[in-house]
Design a protein around this motif. Structure first.
Motif, PDB file in Angstrom:
ATOM      1  N   ALA A 117       0.848  -1.194   0.000  1.00  0.00           N
ATOM      2  CA  ALA A 117       0.000   0.000   0.000  1.00  0.00           C
ATOM      3  C   ALA A 117       0.879   1.237   0.000  1.00  0.00           C
ATOM      4  O   ALA A 117       2.087   1.158   0.210  1.00  0.00           O
ATOM      5  N   SER A 118       0.257   2.391  -0.229  1.00  0.00           N
ATOM      6  CA  SER A 118       1.001   3.644  -0.166  1.00  0.00           C
ATOM      7  C   SER A 118       1.150   4.123   1.269  1.00  0.00           C
ATOM      8  O   SER A 118       2.075   4.862   1.600  1.00  0.00           O
ATOM      9  N   GLY A 119       0.198   3.719   2.133  1.00  0.00           N
ATOM     10  CA  GLY A 119       0.223   4.177   3.512  1.00  0.00           C
ATOM     11  C   GLY A 119      -0.499   5.493   3.722  1.00  0.00           C
ATOM     12  O   GLY A 119      -0.476   6.040   4.823  1.00  0.00           O
ATOM     13  N   PHE A 120      -1.167   5.982   2.667  1.00  0.00           N
ATOM     14  CA  PHE A 120      -1.872   7.260   2.756  1.00  0.00           C
ATOM     15  C   PHE A 120      -3.290   7.093   2.208  1.00  0.00           C
ATOM     16  O   PHE A 120      -3.501   7.144   0.995  1.00  0.00           O
ATOM     17  N   ALA A 121      -4.241   6.892   3.105  1.00  0.00           N
ATOM     18  CA  ALA A 121      -5.635   6.782   2.692  1.00  0.00           C
ATOM     19  C   ALA A 121      -6.180   8.178   2.402  1.00  0.00           C
ATOM     20  O   ALA A 121      -5.947   9.121   3.163  1.00  0.00           O
ATOM     21  N   VAL A 122      -6.909   8.308   1.308  1.00  0.00           N
ATOM     22  CA  VAL A 122      -7.441   9.611   0.887  1.00  0.00           C
ATOM     23  C   VAL A 122      -8.959   9.550   0.903  1.00  0.00           C
ATOM     24  O   VAL A 122      -9.551   8.521   0.558  1.00  0.00           O
ATOM     25  N   ASP A 150      -6.318   3.541   7.961  1.00  0.00           N
ATOM     26  CA  ASP A 150      -4.969   3.664   7.404  1.00  0.00           C
ATOM     27  C   ASP A 150      -4.319   2.287   7.390  1.00  0.00           C
ATOM     28  O   ASP A 150      -4.646   1.427   8.211  1.00  0.00           O
ATOM     29  N   ILE A 151      -3.400   2.103   6.463  1.00  0.00           N
ATOM     30  CA  ILE A 151      -2.667   0.845   6.341  1.00  0.00           C
ATOM     31  C   ILE A 151      -1.220   1.079   6.748  1.00  0.00           C
ATOM     32  O   ILE A 151      -0.564   1.995   6.243  1.00  0.00           O
ATOM     33  N   SER A 152      -0.716   0.276   7.638  1.00  0.00           N
ATOM     34  CA  SER A 152       0.672   0.394   8.056  1.00  0.00           C
ATOM     35  C   SER A 152       1.605  -0.102   6.947  1.00  0.00           C
ATOM     36  O   SER A 152       1.416  -1.192   6.400  1.00  0.00           O
ATOM     37  N   THR A 153       2.611   0.696   6.623  1.00  0.00           N
ATOM     38  CA  THR A 153       3.633   0.281   5.651  1.00  0.00           C
ATOM     39  C   THR A 153       5.012   0.162   6.318  1.00  0.00           C
ATOM     40  O   THR A 153       6.026   0.134   5.640  1.00  0.00           O
ATOM     41  N   ARG A 154       5.016   0.087   7.643  1.00  0.00           N
ATOM     42  CA  ARG A 154       6.286  -0.024   8.366  1.00  0.00           C
ATOM     43  C   ARG A 154       7.071  -1.247   7.911  1.00  0.00           C
ATOM     44  O   ARG A 154       8.265  -1.166   7.604  1.00  0.00           O
ATOM     45  N   LYS A 155       6.410  -2.391   7.856  1.00  0.00           N
ATOM     46  CA  LYS A 155       7.075  -3.629   7.460  1.00  0.00           C
ATOM     47  C   LYS A 155       7.505  -3.562   6.000  1.00  0.00           C
ATOM     48  O   LYS A 155       8.626  -3.979   5.647  1.00  0.00           O
ATOM     49  N   LEU A 156       6.640  -3.049   5.136  1.00  0.00           N
ATOM     50  CA  LEU A 156       6.963  -2.932   3.714  1.00  0.00           C
ATOM     51  C   LEU A 156       8.201  -2.073   3.501  1.00  0.00           C
ATOM     52  O   LEU A 156       9.101  -2.430   2.728  1.00  0.00           O
ATOM     53  N   ARG A 157       8.268  -0.940   4.185  1.00  0.00           N
ATOM     54  CA  ARG A 157       9.412  -0.034   4.007  1.00  0.00           C
ATOM     55  C   ARG A 157      10.712  -0.659   4.494  1.00  0.00           C
ATOM     56  O   ARG A 157      11.781  -0.373   3.949  1.00  0.00           O
ATOM     57  N   ALA A 158      10.616  -1.496   5.503  1.00  0.00           N
ATOM     58  CA  ALA A 158      11.824  -2.172   5.988  1.00  0.00           C
ATOM     59  C   ALA A 158      12.300  -3.222   4.992  1.00  0.00           C
ATOM     60  O   ALA A 158      13.510  -3.396   4.783  1.00  0.00           O
ATOM     61  N   LEU A 159      11.357  -3.920   4.361  1.00  0.00           N
ATOM     62  CA  LEU A 159      11.702  -4.981   3.421  1.00  0.00           C
ATOM     63  C   LEU A 159      12.082  -4.458   2.042  1.00  0.00           C
ATOM     64  O   LEU A 159      12.911  -5.057   1.344  1.00  0.00           O
ATOM     65  N   VAL A 160      11.442  -3.345   1.640  1.00  0.00           N
ATOM     66  CA  VAL A 160      11.683  -2.777   0.304  1.00  0.00           C
ATOM     67  C   VAL A 160      12.024  -1.290   0.456  1.00  0.00           C
ATOM     68  O   VAL A 160      11.152  -0.420   0.336  1.00  0.00           O
ATOM     69  N   PRO A 161      13.280  -0.955   0.725  1.00  0.00           N
ATOM     70  CA  PRO A 161      13.658   0.451   0.921  1.00  0.00           C
ATOM     71  C   PRO A 161      13.341   1.336  -0.283  1.00  0.00           C
ATOM     72  O   PRO A 161      13.181   2.553  -0.137  1.00  0.00           O
ATOM     73  N   GLN A 162      13.250   0.736  -1.468  1.00  0.00           N
ATOM     74  CA  GLN A 162      12.952   1.505  -2.680  1.00  0.00           C
ATOM     75  C   GLN A 162      11.601   2.206  -2.615  1.00  0.00           C
ATOM     76  O   GLN A 162      11.330   3.136  -3.385  1.00  0.00           O
ATOM     77  N   VAL A 163      10.744   1.775  -1.692  1.00  0.00           N
ATOM     78  CA  VAL A 163       9.440   2.414  -1.523  1.00  0.00           C
ATOM     79  C   VAL A 163       9.601   3.911  -1.248  1.00  0.00           C
ATOM     80  O   VAL A 163       8.748   4.719  -1.627  1.00  0.00           O
ATOM     81  N   ALA A 164      10.702   4.284  -0.607  1.00  0.00           N
ATOM     82  CA  ALA A 164      10.935   5.694  -0.279  1.00  0.00           C
ATOM     83  C   ALA A 164      11.036   6.568  -1.518  1.00  0.00           C
ATOM     84  O   ALA A 164      10.849   7.795  -1.445  1.00  0.00           O
ATOM     85  N   ASP A 165      11.316   5.964  -2.672  1.00  0.00           N
ATOM     86  CA  ASP A 165      11.481   6.735  -3.911  1.00  0.00           C
ATOM     87  C   ASP A 165      10.259   6.674  -4.819  1.00  0.00           C
ATOM     88  O   ASP A 165      10.320   7.120  -5.972  1.00  0.00           O
ATOM     89  N   MET A 166       9.161   6.130  -4.332  1.00  0.00           N
ATOM     90  CA  MET A 166       7.967   5.965  -5.171  1.00  0.00           C
ATOM     91  C   MET A 166       6.992   7.139  -5.080  1.00  0.00           C
ATOM     92  O   MET A 166       5.956   7.119  -5.735  1.00  0.00           O
ATOM     93  N   GLY A 167       7.320   8.121  -4.269  1.00  0.00           N
ATOM     94  CA  GLY A 167       6.472   9.308  -4.194  1.00  0.00           C
ATOM     95  C   GLY A 167       5.265   9.168  -3.298  1.00  0.00           C
ATOM     96  O   GLY A 167       4.345  10.002  -3.355  1.00  0.00           O
ATOM     97  N   PHE A 168       5.239   8.118  -2.464  1.00  0.00           N
ATOM     98  CA  PHE A 168       4.092   7.944  -1.573  1.00  0.00           C
ATOM     99  C   PHE A 168       3.986   9.144  -0.624  1.00  0.00           C
ATOM    100  O   PHE A 168       4.960   9.562  -0.018  1.00  0.00           O
TER     101      PHE A 168
END
Length: 247
Positions: free
Chosen positions: A177-182, A211-229
């Motif tokens: 998920a993006s971690g940002f519910a709109v 909201d959806i937690s992306t804490r685990k996702l960000r730890a496993l896939v650091p590239q998420v930080a560059d996806m503009g979420f």
């Protein structure tokens, strides 16, 4: 990777078909978050049992797609997390959680991904964004007051799935998920403004913020930080969808 299914998710996964040998992606089953019957749910449970047996016999890893949407996390206190007890909010959420347990108890090698709302070309007629876009064009939109949705582009989800599979995860569950519910109303407003329309808004009942937690996702896939979420990421998602719709 072998892909089981022919619908929106299965077609979206095709770019990964030549990668991750020894993995079977189950991208079939019930996709309607409302309106599905017990018989529909039973058919998906039977399909999962069949594919699980095949994977066990062939020594393959089963990639199973669950939900990270309101149906599962709508009653969560704080962002919905993979590692916390879950009380499903809807029959669909309860069904998906039961399938997760069915898969875990099978003992087969697996990875469970709980997906937010995937948005991309060729979305099914009943999915959220195609439905809202259709209603905007027709001049009247029906929504739940205060409802929110976490949107994620198919292209970003594919990158995440590719990385998670490459990491060799086993017997694990991860939110994608993006971690940002709109707010759904903000989604409608963006679609309407992009099309130069002003549809009438009708509200039914009260929606569920979540909201959806992306804490685990960000730890496993650091590239998420560059996806503009972020808070405005949904605008990019919708603009890409509209561009594909007009192509």
């Amino acid at each position: 990777m072998d892909i089981v299914g022919t619908g929106f998710l299965a077609r979206s996964l095709r770019p990964l078909a030549g990668r991750h040998p020894g993995t079977v992606a189950l991208a079939a089953g019930e996709s309607r978050t409302s309106g599905a019957t017990d018989a529909d749910f039973a058919r998906e449970a039977a399909l999962l049992r069949d594919i699980t047996k095949q994977c066990a016999a062939g020594g393959q890893r089963l990639l199973f797609f669950s939900t990270a949407a309101t149906g599962l996390y709508g009653l969560a206190e704080g962002p919905g997390s993979e590692d916390a007890p879950v009380t499903p909010y809807t029959p669909y959420g309860a069904h998906k959680l039961a399938l997760e347990e069915q898969l875990r108890e099978s003992g087969v090698d697996h990875l469970i991904l709980r997906l937010a709302h995937l948005v991309g070309p060729h979305g099914r007629y009943h999915q959220l964004i195609p439905t809202l876009l259709r209603q905007v064009r027709e001049g009247a939109v029906t929504m739940h007051r205060g409802a929110a949705r976490d949107l994620i582009r198919v292209s970003d989800a594919l990158t995440i799935i590719d990385r998670l599979l490459a990491a060799g995860l086993r017997a694990d569950t991860v939110n994608v998920a993006s971690g940002f519910a709109v707010p759904v109303e903000a989604i409608v407003d963006h679609l309407a403004a992009a099309l130069g329309l002003a549809p009438h808004k009708e509200y039914v009942d009260t929606g569920v913020p979540y909201d959806i937690s992306t804490r685990k996702l960000r730890a496993l896939v650091p590239q998420v930080a560059d996806m503009g979420f972020g808070p405005d990421y949904y605008r990019l998602v919708l603009n890409d969808f509209l561009a594909a719709d007009h192509a």
